[in-house]
Design an enzyme around this catalytic site. Structure first.
Site, PDB file in Angstrom:
ATOM      1  N   GLY A 257     -68.168 -47.453  95.559  1.00 61.18           N
ATOM      2  CA  GLY A 257     -67.447 -46.410  95.328  1.00 61.18           C
ATOM      3  C   GLY A 257     -66.890 -45.702  96.625  1.00 61.18           C
ATOM      4  O   GLY A 257     -66.102 -44.679  96.474  1.00 61.18           O
ATOM      5  N   PRO A 300     -70.361 -52.073  98.493  1.00 64.95           N
ATOM      6  CA  PRO A 300     -68.899 -51.522  98.810  1.00 64.95           C
ATOM      7  C   PRO A 300     -68.106 -52.836  98.269  1.00 64.95           C
ATOM      8  O   PRO A 300     -68.368 -53.965  98.570  1.00 64.95           O
ATOM      9  CB  PRO A 300     -68.604 -51.168 100.203  1.00 64.95           C
ATOM     10  CG  PRO A 300     -69.914 -52.088 100.725  1.00 64.95           C
ATOM     11  CD  PRO A 300     -70.968 -52.347  99.682  1.00 64.95           C
ATOM     12  N   GLY A 301     -66.929 -52.404  97.424  1.00 60.77           N
ATOM     13  CA  GLY A 301     -66.001 -53.331  97.310  1.00 60.77           C
ATOM     14  C   GLY A 301     -64.576 -53.081  98.089  1.00 60.77           C
ATOM     15  O   GLY A 301     -64.222 -53.646  99.009  1.00 60.77           O
ATOM     16  N   ARG A 339     -52.513 -50.920  89.222  1.00 55.58           N
ATOM     17  CA  ARG A 339     -52.889 -49.653  89.171  1.00 55.58           C
ATOM     18  C   ARG A 339     -52.249 -48.413  89.498  1.00 55.58           C
ATOM     19  O   ARG A 339     -52.723 -47.430  88.926  1.00 55.58           O
ATOM     20  CB  ARG A 339     -53.928 -49.940  90.866  1.00 55.58           C
ATOM     21  CG  ARG A 339     -54.804 -51.095  91.041  1.00 55.58           C
ATOM     22  CD  ARG A 339     -55.700 -50.699  92.203  1.00 55.58           C
ATOM     23  NE  ARG A 339     -56.473 -49.583  92.227  1.00 55.58           N
ATOM     24  CZ  ARG A 339     -56.116 -48.577  93.037  1.00 55.58           C
ATOM     25  NH1 ARG A 339     -55.380 -48.595  93.641  1.00 55.58           N
ATOM     26  NH2 ARG A 339     -57.049 -47.645  92.788  1.00 55.58           N
ATOM     27  N   TYR A 343     -53.796 -45.995  86.665  1.00 56.08           N
ATOM     28  CA  TYR A 343     -54.653 -44.843  87.251  1.00 56.08           C
ATOM     29  C   TYR A 343     -53.610 -44.145  87.939  1.00 56.08           C
ATOM     30  O   TYR A 343     -54.304 -43.061  88.538  1.00 56.08           O
ATOM     31  CB  TYR A 343     -55.834 -45.290  88.270  1.00 56.08           C
ATOM     32  CG  TYR A 343     -56.352 -46.529  87.997  1.00 56.08           C
ATOM     33  CD1 TYR A 343     -57.345 -46.356  86.700  1.00 56.08           C
ATOM     34  CD2 TYR A 343     -56.247 -47.550  88.587  1.00 56.08           C
ATOM     35  CE1 TYR A 343     -57.994 -47.425  86.687  1.00 56.08           C
ATOM     36  CE2 TYR A 343     -57.083 -48.653  88.230  1.00 56.08           C
ATOM     37  CZ  TYR A 343     -58.064 -48.807  87.441  1.00 56.08           C
ATOM     38  OH  TYR A 343     -58.841 -49.745  87.166  1.00 56.08           O
ATOM     39  N   CYS A 370     -40.808 -55.693  81.840  1.00 56.27           N
ATOM     40  CA  CYS A 370     -40.053 -54.801  81.013  1.00 56.27           C
ATOM     41  C   CYS A 370     -40.788 -53.691  80.462  1.00 56.27           C
ATOM     42  O   CYS A 370     -41.388 -53.802  79.466  1.00 56.27           O
ATOM     43  CB  CYS A 370     -39.495 -55.794  79.983  1.00 56.27           C
ATOM     44  SG  CYS A 370     -38.436 -56.849  80.433  1.00 56.27           S
ATOM     45  N   TYR A 399     -58.615 -54.838  94.146  1.00 56.08           N
ATOM     46  CA  TYR A 399     -58.263 -54.389  92.571  1.00 56.08           C
ATOM     47  C   TYR A 399     -56.788 -54.827  92.409  1.00 56.08           C
ATOM     48  O   TYR A 399     -56.364 -54.389  91.218  1.00 56.08           O
ATOM     49  CB  TYR A 399     -58.571 -53.058  92.216  1.00 56.08           C
ATOM     50  CG  TYR A 399     -60.189 -52.991  92.503  1.00 56.08           C
ATOM     51  CD1 TYR A 399     -61.195 -53.489  91.601  1.00 56.08           C
ATOM     52  CD2 TYR A 399     -60.645 -52.186  93.450  1.00 56.08           C
ATOM     53  CE1 TYR A 399     -62.430 -53.280  91.660  1.00 56.08           C
ATOM     54  CE2 TYR A 399     -62.100 -51.786  93.521  1.00 56.08           C
ATOM     55  CZ  TYR A 399     -62.912 -52.452  92.632  1.00 56.08           C
ATOM     56  OH  TYR A 399     -64.377 -52.348  92.896  1.00 56.08           O
TER      57      TYR A 399
HETATM   58  N1  LLP Z   1     -70.848 -51.470  92.024  1.00 54.70           N
HETATM   59  C1  LLP Z   1     -70.752 -51.692  90.765  1.00 54.70           C
HETATM   60  C2  LLP Z   1     -71.812 -51.575  89.780  1.00 54.70           C
HETATM   61  C3  LLP Z   1     -69.452 -51.259  90.312  1.00 54.70           C
HETATM   62  O1  LLP Z   1     -69.301 -51.166  88.844  1.00 54.70           O
HETATM   63  C4  LLP Z   1     -68.295 -51.354  91.275  1.00 54.70           C
HETATM   64  C5  LLP Z   1     -66.830 -51.120  90.819  1.00 54.70           C
HETATM   65  C6  LLP Z   1     -68.700 -51.392  92.497  1.00 54.70           C
HETATM   66  C7  LLP Z   1     -70.008 -51.603  93.022  1.00 54.70           C
HETATM   67  C8  LLP Z   1     -67.706 -51.452  93.724  1.00 54.70           C
HETATM   68  O2  LLP Z   1     -66.937 -50.008  93.581  1.00 54.70           O
HETATM   69  P1  LLP Z   1     -66.137 -49.854  94.926  1.00 54.70           P
HETATM   70  O3  LLP Z   1     -66.810 -49.720  96.218  1.00 54.70           O
HETATM   71  O4  LLP Z   1     -65.097 -51.139  95.140  1.00 54.70           O
HETATM   72  O5  LLP Z   1     -65.239 -48.536  94.924  1.00 54.70           O
HETATM   73  N2  LLP Z   1     -60.233 -50.994  89.045  1.00 54.70           N
HETATM   74  C9  LLP Z   1     -60.575 -49.927  89.443  1.00 54.70           C
HETATM   75  C10 LLP Z   1     -61.946 -49.812  90.247  1.00 54.70           C
HETATM   76  C11 LLP Z   1     -62.953 -50.055  89.161  1.00 54.70           C
HETATM   77  C12 LLP Z   1     -64.258 -50.272  89.861  1.00 54.70           C
HETATM   78  C13 LLP Z   1     -65.449 -50.963  89.014  1.00 54.70           C
HETATM   79  N3  LLP Z   1     -66.670 -50.960  89.616  1.00 54.70           N
HETATM   80  C14 LLP Z   1     -59.372 -49.643  90.590  1.00 54.70           C
HETATM   81  O6  LLP Z   1     -58.466 -50.382  90.987  1.00 54.70           O
HETATM   82  O7  LLP Z   1     -59.514 -48.597  91.262  1.00 54.70           O
END
Ligand code: LLP
Length: 441
Positions: A257, A300-301, A339, A343, A370, A399
């Site tokens: 997150g 982190p993603g 996105r 969102y 379209c 994403y």
């Molecule tokens: N851990 C878990 C269990 C998760 O469900 C997620 C993301 C992460 C870690 C990584 O979160 P990050 O660090 O990337 O914020 N598609 C959406 C984001 C969905 C995230 C889902 N889970 C977007 O494009 O913003």
């Protein structure tokens, strides 16, 4: 270069520069040349930025809390080339499907560092992960608990697990990406007593070893307080579970997150801010409660890959509605970046071949699909733009590609990795043949 261009450049990968021709360069490569060479839409990833982010997370967290393990959330973007970099940088991996698992397997990712998440892992996926002997399953629900115990028993193994708990904390992000509140499909809620029941069942399961708890509140989280509140709730629960069932918490995962800066006026905490606030709170609660210090897991993603990636598009039609709006249409759109439509996510944009020109135009960058909602950037300040120009959108590493589709039978973009003045294609652009390749009959 005027001030608007200059203020956007820091959103681009760390190696971004503007060369003498007024072109954006990333990883020592002129992106306008790359757009010509590989075609558009094109996604570029900067290897230096990827590695830098991995190191930054490790360094900032371990400085404050030495026993921290950084596991990358593969859902933000996964490719063999990235998995290899993560492996080299010593990160673990959070996967959510047999597919992500299989990509990790392709590069011999260390299985012990793989954590398997997800709210509906199928028996086949669980089996695959057990066969590969991954490190941890993050068990989400009672069905999975029973299923996994049975499968581990059949293998005569004891499997380490974490339980995903739902603390009931609102992270104030988009409702589609909020996961830690009571009304969520993910995890065992604390509030209903189901978390306690899950601990009881996990501890009496013959072939599971409960080593810790996990929570993930949502994404992106622009403040540190939600993490602190959730940690307090989950660790108080852990203390109660220690008293009641003798649970030893050896791992504690606070999920992902961590936000990234998408636009010039969008302020987010630094990695160091997150690290300091989270670990200070953790140290305090653990000491107060007399618990032993668990390993801290962070996932982190977005914050690892977001800034490293940029999207390049070519401008085609330009439609000006006098007094209303100027639409600049590009050759991609919601099929490669959904996105903004999903969102209302905001991005900045730059004309990559006019990066030193003043930005006097206010335009709306529209995709070619379209759908009226297929708008990539509304009211972007751009240099005067013409058909054939290359638009660069920064912070597209997370994403976008994983959520890409073939809507309108558009071809998924090519992807190149840049580093030290060289670019290599890591995924070729789809072809029309690919669109029917899987059809049977
Ligand atoms: N851990 C878990 C269990 C998760 O469900 C997620 C993301 C992460 C870690 C990584 O979160 P990050 O660090 O990337 O914020 N598609 C959406 C984001 C969905 C995230 C889902 N889970 C977007 O494009 O913003």
């Amino acid at each position: 270069m005027n001030i608007t261009n200059a203020s956007k450049l820091p959103l681009f990968p760390l190696t971004a520069k503007v060369n003498g021709q007024g072109h954006v360069c990333v990883g020592g490569c002129d992106v306008v040349d790359l757009a010509k060479e590989f075609g558009t839409p094109l996604y570029l990833f900067d290897e230096f930025t990827l590695r830098h982010k991995c190191r930054e997370f490790k360094a900032e967290f371990t400085t404050c809390y030495p026993d921290t393990m950084v596991i990358y959330a593969a859902k933000a973007f996964l490719h063999r080339a990235l998995a290899t970099i993560l492996k080299e940088e010593g990160l673990g991996l959070d996967v959510v499907s047999g597919g992500e698992l299989s990509i990790a397997h392709c590069v011999d990712f260390p299985a012990a560092q793989v954590y398997f998440h997800g709210n509906n892992k199928t028996p086949e996926e669980l089996q695959l992960a057990l066969d590969w002997e991954i490190g941890r399953f993050v068990v989400d629900n009672f069905y999975e608990l029973g299923l996994l115990d049975g499968l581990a028993k059949a293998k005569r193994r004891s499997q380490d697990i974490l339980l995903r708990l739902t603390p009931g904390v609102d992270p104030h992000t988009h409702e589609y990406t909020t996961t830690g509140t009571l009304d969520s499909k993910f995890g065992f809620p604390l509030a209903t007593g189901q978390a306690e029941e899950a601990v009881k069942q996990a501890m009496s399961a013959s072939n599971l070893d409960l080593v810790g708890f996990h929570f993930h509140l949502g994404s992106p989280i622009l403040e540190t307080t939600p993490y602190e509140v959730a940690m307090e709730l989950i660790l108080s629960f852990a203390a109660r579970m220690r008293q009641k069932f003798g649970l030893q918490l050896s791992e504690f995962s606070i999920g992902g997150g961590f936000a990234v800066q998408y636009t010039v006026d969008y302020k987010v905490p630094d990695v160091a801010d997150y690290a300091q606030a989270i670990t200070a709170k953790l140290n305090k609660i653990i000491s107060q409660m007399g618990l032993s210090f668990p390993r801290l897991i962070i996932e982190p993603g977005r914050a690892i890959v977001g800034q490293a990636g940029i999207a390049l598009y070519k401008v085609g039609a330009i439609k000006e509605i006098p007094g209303i709006r100027k639409y600049v249409c590009v050759d991609g759109g919601m099929s490669d970046n959904i996105r903004p439509a999903l969102y209302t996510a905001r991005y900045e944009a730059m004309v990559a071949n006019k990066a030193s020109s003043p930005e006097h135009d206010v335009v709306t960058i529209a995709g070619k699909l379209c759908e009226s909602g297929d708008i990539l950037v509304r009211d972007a300040n751009l240099a005067s733009v013409s058909p054939g120009d290359i638009i660069a959108i920064p912070v597209c590493g997370a994403y976008c590609l994983p959520m890409a589709s073939n809507y309108n039978a558009l071809l998924k973009p090519a992807i190149a990795m840049v580093n030290n003045g060289t670019a290599h294609l890591i995924r070729r652009r789809e072809t029309y043949q690919d669109l029917t390749y899987l059809d049977a009959g």
